[in-house]
Write an enzyme that holds these catalytic residues in place. Structure first.
Site, mmCIF file in Angstrom:
data_model
loop_
_atom_site.group_PDB
_atom_site.id
_atom_site.type_symbol
_atom_site.label_atom_id
_atom_site.label_comp_id
_atom_site.label_asym_id
_atom_site.label_seq_id
_atom_site.Cartn_x
_atom_site.Cartn_y
_atom_site.Cartn_z
ATOM 1 N N CYS A 1 0.813 -1.047 0.080
ATOM 2 C CA CYS A 1 -0.356 -0.278 -0.112
ATOM 3 C C CYS A 1 0.511 1.628 0.459
ATOM 4 C CB CYS A 1 -0.557 -0.007 1.166
ATOM 5 S SG CYS A 1 -1.619 1.487 1.778
ATOM 6 N N GLU B 1 -12.432 -0.158 -7.340
ATOM 7 C CA GLU B 1 -13.748 -1.623 -6.704
ATOM 8 C C GLU B 1 -15.114 -1.835 -7.280
ATOM 9 O OE1 GLU B 1 -13.085 -0.746 -2.527
ATOM 10 O OE2 GLU B 1 -10.830 -0.579 -2.797
#
Length: 267
Positions: A75, A155
């Site tokens: 990340c 997403e």
């Protein structure tokens, strides 16, 4: 004593880091992966640096308790805000890899004059790419742009369609990108829209993402420390801090195949 048979821990604020996990599995098929997606706190890109550091420490402790020999911070927001703290607390317990340094190294080797960076707000505000790129290439011009709509768009499955093209075209028309030679995709979601980004620039610039370079760094560090697993691996495990059916359905997009998520409360 750390052994080669121990798993590799990979964590992200959600499921975007599955792109990195998949690259590691493809590069090192004998390795066992334990993935943790902190879906209860996503996105990290809108969180304070202190909050992100706390999440990183807690998740890393969980992965260390699972016996991980290496932890990959998959990340960019977590790598920017929390990596140094993780090394301070845990460097003697496992190897650590982030997604910033391998990407910076790959770009710095090419001798560009100006590059662009797209990322979350937290990553851009941290200035991590400016600092790291200027450290290895002081004359390099770096133009960064926060693109907060891209991760939730991906997403939700809005890729390779008119909606995603409109949002991307708006971001990538940023005046500072007019004369860049390369673009860094500084979010683990963005490899999924890399073809659209390349199309926007008519394949006239080079586009870099962290998947392959991080997998290569993982392999290199394990080899240097005699920790490459040469035996048949055990099944991978995929944990999230907050489970929804939609997360599990979306994992196929990021990992390339269906996987089963297990909710694990560490908070």
């Amino acid at each position: 004593m750390t052994s080669a048979s121990q798993p590799i821990g990979v964590f992200d604020s959600g499921i975007g880091g599955l792109t990195v996990a998949n690259a590691i599995v493809n590069k090192l098929p004998n390795e066992e992966i334990i993935y943790f997606g902190d879906t209860a706190h996503l996105p990290y890109g809108d969180k304070s640096a202190d909050a992100i550091r706390y999440y990183c420490l807690r998740i890393s402790k969980f992965l260390l308790d699972q016996g991980c020999k290496m932890i990959v911070v998959a990340c960019n927001s977590a790598s920017s805000a929390g990596y140094d703290v993780l090394l301070e607390f845990f460097r003697n317990q496992a190897l650590f890899v982030n997604v910033v340094d391998p990407l910076v190294s790959a770009v710095a080797q090419r001798g560009f004059q100006k590059v662009g960076v797209i990322a979350t707000k937290a990553t851009v505000q941290s200035g991590i790419y400016h600092k790291q790129l200027h450290r290895v290439s002081p004359s390099l011009s770096v133009e960064s742009l926060a693109t907060p709509l891209l991760a939730p768009m991906i997403e939700e499955g809005f890729v390779h369609n008119l909606a995603s093209k409109a949002i991307l075209d708006t971001y990538l028309a940023h005046p500072g990108f007019a004369d860049i030679e390369a673009l860094l995709l500084a979010c683990t979601h963005y490899p999924l829209i890399r073809p659209e980004i390349e199309d926007h620039f008519q394949h006239k610039i080079e586009v870099f993402d962290s998947t392959k370079v991080v997998a290569d760094e993982v392999a290199s560090k394990l080899a240097q420390n005699d920790l490459l697993n040469l035996e048949k691996r055990r099944p991978h495990r995929f944990y999230v801090s907050d489970y929804t059916q939609s997360f599990e359905e979306t994992t196929r997009l990021f990992y390339g195949e269906a996987i089963q998520l297990e909710q694990y409360q560490i908070w």
